[in-house]
Design an enzyme around this catalytic site. Structure first.
Site, PDB file in Angstrom:
ATOM      1  N   LEU A  12     -15.699   8.117   3.851  1.00 43.86           N
ATOM      2  CA  LEU A  12     -16.106   8.040   2.444  1.00 43.86           C
ATOM      3  C   LEU A  12     -15.960   6.613   1.911  1.00 43.86           C
ATOM      4  CD1 LEU A  12     -14.495  11.368   1.153  1.00 43.86           C
ATOM      5  CD2 LEU A  12     -16.863  10.973   1.862  1.00 43.86           C
ATOM      6  N   SER A  13     -15.910   5.658   2.835  1.00 43.91           N
ATOM      7  CA  SER A  13     -15.940   4.224   2.515  1.00 43.91           C
ATOM      8  C   SER A  13     -14.688   3.709   1.841  1.00 43.91           C
ATOM      9  CB  SER A  13     -17.175   3.874   1.673  1.00 43.91           C
ATOM     10  OG  SER A  13     -18.323   3.996   2.450  1.00 43.91           O
ATOM     11  N   ASP A  54     -22.547   0.670   1.686  1.00 46.04           N
ATOM     12  CA  ASP A  54     -21.253   1.139   1.189  1.00 46.04           C
ATOM     13  C   ASP A  54     -20.774   0.298   0.009  1.00 46.04           C
ATOM     14  OD1 ASP A  54     -21.402   2.983   3.173  1.00 46.04           O
ATOM     15  OD2 ASP A  54     -19.796   2.154   4.406  1.00 46.04           O
ATOM     16  N   SER A 112       0.837  -1.199   0.000  1.00 48.38           N
ATOM     17  CA  SER A 112       0.000   0.000   0.000  1.00 48.38           C
ATOM     18  C   SER A 112       0.870   1.246   0.000  1.00 48.38           C
ATOM     19  CB  SER A 112      -0.919   0.027   1.231  1.00 48.38           C
ATOM     20  OG  SER A 112      -1.521   1.296   1.363  1.00 48.38           O
TER      21      SER A 112
END
EC number: 2.7.1.6
Length: 387
Positions: A127-128, A174, A67
């Site tokens: 914001l998921s 979501d 990531s």
């Protein structure tokens, strides 16, 4: 971020070329908050902020993930079919959970892969980001391993990851909003029946402004589970006289007539939000379809009041942004979105008033809270796809 940037970073980490690059959006919810696990309606859309993934197949059974947002954790490595939850895998558990759920629907994976992830969703903004990476992984697996899984099943798998793998007792909104998003359209979903349709998001001279408190919503998981439990208790009491399976089945009047069965101030407030918010959402879709933007805006604002006073999931930072937005002439409506206790709010603002609103709100927020809020115009986009 774009395809070239993600490909270059993939090459930097894995010393080879990415075969494909994917994008998965985040989401905002126009109205219908905390209704999805109460069998009500939601009205979300996918946004242009989201998660990018560079992907390459491997010939062995090793999976390597990295990531760019959490570079300090380095490359996370595991066998493609060793997918039981383990805290040591940290952020990759959201993706491992999706791998496990889709494997249950199909078969073991025949080979491993490399995946570079990077997102531009603000950290802790509500914001998921988790649904964004779950649906990214679902889309990649479905295409690269030719699993032929229906998108709705990928959505349901994402919810199972949250509920059973991660341990957040969340609803399905979501994942649905992310996976099923359409450019310039809002998704109207009945979470009780899973029936859905789309409404063109024609706001005339207005845009949707995302207002980020920059306060991480740290309480959201524990409080989320508490609110769900409170709604379940209220439902159970109503079911002693009513043949219903969810609070979303009730009209406002029916709820009003049977509140005596609940007879507990907190439980009444929680259930009232779930019932009234569902009806507000139905009314908001009708208002938008008729072009009655003033009514739509008032319903959006009413949602915030209900979340603040009945559901009690707002925060001073959110209330400040929303209250100040309401004072501005160019604003049709505003409310907090997401789980609450921090994160973001939205405002429906006239395009030529946006800069003035940001300047006014930003100064007031800095003065009262002591740090800056961030503002983004919401661009409404398609669900996960190759780029």
């Amino acid at each position: 971020m774009d395809k070239e940037a993600i490909s270059a970073k993939f090459n930097q980490i894995f010393n080879t070329e990415a075969e494909e690059v994917y994008f998965s959006p985040g989401r905002i919810n126009l109205i219908g908050e905390h209704t999805d696990y109460n069998g009500g309606h939601v009205f979300p859309c996918a946004i242009s902020l989201g998660t990018y993934g560079g992907y390459r197949n491997r010939e062995d059974s090793v999976v390597k993930m990295f990531s760019g947002n959490l570079a300090d954790t380095g490359v996370i490595e595991f066998d493609v079919n060793d997918l039981d939850f383990d805290k040591k895998y940290q952020w990759s558990n959201y993706l491992r959970g999706m791998m496990l759920e889709l494997r249950k629907l199909t078969q073991d994976y025949e080979h491993g892969f490399e995946l570079y992830l990077e997102g531009d969703l603000p950290d802790g903004a509500g914001l998921s980001s988790s649904a964004s990476i779950e649906m990214l992984m679902g889309t990649i697996l479905n295409e690269q391993f030719e699993l032929h899984i229906d998108p709705i099943e990928i959505v349901k798998a994402g919810q199972r990851v949250e509920n059973n793998y991660i341990g957040v007792n969340s609803g399905i909104m979501d994942q649905f909003a992310v996976e099923m998003g359409k450019r310039n359209e809002a998704t109207f979903l009945d979470t009780n029946t899973m029936e859905y349709d789309y409404s063109p998001l024609d706001l005339g001279k207005h845009i949707i402004l995302i207002m980020n408190t920059n306060k991480p919503h740290e309480l959201v998981n524990s409080e989320y589970n508490t609110r769900r439990s409170e709604c379940e208790q209220a439902l159970s009491l109503l079911q002693t006289k009513l043949n219903i399976k969810a609070l979303g089945e009730l009209s406002n009047d029916a709820f009003d007539q049977y509140t005596y069965l609940i007879h507990d101030e907190t439980l009444i407030k929680r259930a009232r939000h779930a019932v009234f918010e569902n009806q507000r959402t139905i009314a908001a879709k009708a208002a938008l379809n008729k072009g009655d933007l003033n009514l739509f805006g008032r319903l959006v604002s009413a949602s915030h009041i209900s979340l603040q006073y009945d559901y009690e999931v707002s925060a001073p930072e959110l209330d400040l942004l929303v209250n100040e937005a309401w004072k501005h002439d160019g604003v049709l409506g505003a409310r907090m979105i997401g789980g609450g206790f921090g994160g973001c709010a939205i405002a429906l603002v006239e395009k030529d008033q946006v800069d003035d609103l940001i300047e006014t709100l930003g100064a007031k927020y800095q003065e009262k809270i002591g740090y800056a809020a961030d503002f983004y115009e919401a661009e409404i986009v398609d669900g996960p796809h190759q780029i």
